[in-house]
Design a protein around this motif. Structure first.
Motif, PDB file in Angstrom:
ATOM      1  N   TYR A   1      38.157  31.274  37.501  1.00  0.00           N
ATOM      2  CA  TYR A   1      36.886  30.987  36.827  1.00  0.00           C
ATOM      3  C   TYR A   1      37.122  30.146  35.575  1.00  0.00           C
ATOM      4  CZ  TYR A   1      32.299  31.795  34.731  1.00  0.00           C
ATOM      5  OH  TYR A   1      31.055  31.647  34.166  1.00  0.00           O
ATOM      6  N   ALA A   2      38.156  30.494  34.829  1.00  0.00           N
ATOM      7  CA  ALA A   2      38.486  29.725  33.626  1.00  0.00           C
ATOM      8  C   ALA A   2      38.789  28.270  33.991  1.00  0.00           C
ATOM      9  CB  ALA A   2      39.675  30.349  32.904  1.00  0.00           C
ATOM     10  N   GLN A   3      39.539  28.063  35.052  1.00  0.00           N
ATOM     11  CA  GLN A   3      39.877  26.703  35.472  1.00  0.00           C
ATOM     12  C   GLN A   3      38.626  25.915  35.869  1.00  0.00           C
ATOM     13  OE1 GLN A   3      42.810  25.240  35.072  1.00  0.00           O
ATOM     14  NE2 GLN A   3      41.822  23.358  35.721  1.00  0.00           N
ATOM     15  N   GLN A   4      37.715  26.565  36.571  1.00  0.00           N
ATOM     16  CA  GLN A   4      36.457  25.906  36.944  1.00  0.00           C
ATOM     17  C   GLN A   4      35.679  25.474  35.706  1.00  0.00           C
ATOM     18  OE1 GLN A   4      34.357  28.792  39.289  1.00  0.00           O
ATOM     19  NE2 GLN A   4      35.565  28.417  41.125  1.00  0.00           N
ATOM     20  N   LEU A   5      35.598  26.360  34.721  1.00  0.00           N
ATOM     21  CA  LEU A   5      34.864  26.037  33.494  1.00  0.00           C
ATOM     22  C   LEU A   5      35.536  24.903  32.724  1.00  0.00           C
ATOM     23  CD1 LEU A   5      33.892  29.588  32.177  1.00  0.00           C
ATOM     24  CD2 LEU A   5      32.450  27.939  33.375  1.00  0.00           C
ATOM     25  N   ARG A   6      36.856  24.907  32.678  1.00  0.00           N
ATOM     26  CA  ARG A   6      37.589  23.843  31.975  1.00  0.00           C
ATOM     27  C   ARG A   6      37.361  22.491  32.633  1.00  0.00           C
ATOM     28  NH1 ARG A   6      43.174  27.298  31.481  1.00  0.00           N
ATOM     29  NH2 ARG A   6      42.303  28.910  30.111  1.00  0.00           N
ATOM     30  N   GLU A   7      37.249  22.489  33.947  1.00  0.00           N
ATOM     31  CA  GLU A   7      36.987  21.237  34.669  1.00  0.00           C
ATOM     32  C   GLU A   7      35.537  20.784  34.486  1.00  0.00           C
ATOM     33  OE1 GLU A   7      38.162  22.061  38.693  1.00  0.00           O
ATOM     34  OE2 GLU A   7      40.292  22.178  38.164  1.00  0.00           O
ATOM     35  N   GLN A   8      34.652  21.730  34.318  1.00  0.00           N
ATOM     36  CA  GLN A   8      33.224  21.432  34.229  1.00  0.00           C
ATOM     37  C   GLN A   8      32.767  21.091  32.806  1.00  0.00           C
ATOM     38  OE1 GLN A   8      30.858  24.601  35.869  1.00  0.00           O
ATOM     39  NE2 GLN A   8      28.964  23.431  35.765  1.00  0.00           N
ATOM     40  N   TYR A   9      33.366  21.715  31.802  1.00  0.00           N
ATOM     41  CA  TYR A   9      32.900  21.566  30.421  1.00  0.00           C
ATOM     42  C   TYR A   9      34.035  21.163  29.485  1.00  0.00           C
ATOM     43  CZ  TYR A   9      29.046  24.526  32.103  1.00  0.00           C
ATOM     44  OH  TYR A   9      28.000  25.059  32.807  1.00  0.00           O
ATOM     45  N   ALA A  10      33.797  20.146  28.685  1.00  0.00           N
ATOM     46  CA  ALA A  10      34.778  19.739  27.670  1.00  0.00           C
ATOM     47  C   ALA A  10      34.896  20.795  26.578  1.00  0.00           C
ATOM     48  CB  ALA A  10      34.371  18.394  27.072  1.00  0.00           C
ATOM     49  N   GLY A  11      33.866  21.622  26.400  1.00  0.00           N
ATOM     50  CA  GLY A  11      33.859  22.650  25.364  1.00  0.00           C
ATOM     51  C   GLY A  11      34.607  23.914  25.737  1.00  0.00           C
ATOM     52  N   VAL A  12      35.277  23.921  26.886  1.00  0.00           N
ATOM     53  CA  VAL A  12      36.107  25.054  27.299  1.00  0.00           C
ATOM     54  C   VAL A  12      37.522  24.521  27.520  1.00  0.00           C
ATOM     55  CG1 VAL A  12      36.484  26.878  29.005  1.00  0.00           C
ATOM     56  CG2 VAL A  12      34.143  26.188  28.426  1.00  0.00           C
ATOM     57  N   GLN A  13      38.455  25.036  26.743  1.00  0.00           N
ATOM     58  CA  GLN A  13      39.841  24.582  26.799  1.00  0.00           C
ATOM     59  C   GLN A  13      40.781  25.782  26.866  1.00  0.00           C
ATOM     60  OE1 GLN A  13      40.869  21.305  26.793  1.00  0.00           O
ATOM     61  NE2 GLN A  13      38.690  20.838  26.994  1.00  0.00           N
ATOM     62  N   PRO A  14      42.028  25.577  27.302  1.00  0.00           N
ATOM     63  CA  PRO A  14      42.996  26.682  27.250  1.00  0.00           C
ATOM     64  C   PRO A  14      43.117  27.186  25.809  1.00  0.00           C
ATOM     65  CG  PRO A  14      43.867  24.854  28.527  1.00  0.00           C
ATOM     66  CD  PRO A  14      42.606  24.360  27.879  1.00  0.00           C
ATOM     67  N   ALA A  15      43.230  28.480  25.627  1.00  0.00           N
ATOM     68  CA  ALA A  15      43.331  29.059  24.289  1.00  0.00           C
ATOM     69  C   ALA A  15      44.606  28.586  23.602  1.00  0.00           C
ATOM     70  CB  ALA A  15      43.299  30.577  24.373  1.00  0.00           C
ATOM     71  N   TYR A  16      44.489  28.274  22.343  1.00  0.00           N
ATOM     72  CA  TYR A  16      45.610  27.701  21.599  1.00  0.00           C
ATOM     73  C   TYR A  16      46.724  28.712  21.359  1.00  0.00           C
ATOM     74  CZ  TYR A  16      48.166  25.196  18.006  1.00  0.00           C
ATOM     75  OH  TYR A  16      49.137  24.577  17.293  1.00  0.00           O
TER      76      TYR A  16
END
Length: 79
Positions: free
Chosen positions: A19-34
């Motif tokens: 789900y996280a990967q889908q959101l990262r691909e869909q939205y620029a405002g979702v990135q891997p946590a630093y």
């Protein structure tokens, strides 16, 4: 997790890896946590990217995932 050192406010939330990967691909405002495990945690921009309702849904989802990993004796205090 809500880091204060960023210019753009963001929060770190735990999500299922797929789900996280889908959101990262869909939205620029979702990135891997630093500062956290990038597979399970994502940084989400707070201002101007998402509706409050969407942010609330992700917070609840993250909360449930974190609680589910607690030992049962602790988990009952949060369910």
């Amino acid at each position: 997790h809500l880091p204060l050192e960023y210019a753009d406010p963001r929060m770190s939330i735990k999500l299922e890896p797929e789900y996280a990967q889908q959101l990262r691909e869909q939205y620029a405002g979702v990135q891997p946590a630093y500062h956290l495990n990038k597979t399970h945690w994502s940084d989400v921009m707070i201002e101007g990217c998402f509706q409050d309702e969407q942010l609330q849904q992700w917070i609840v989802r993250s909360y449930r995932l974190v609680i589910a990993k607690l030992p049962k004796r602790l988990r009952v205090n949060y369910e």
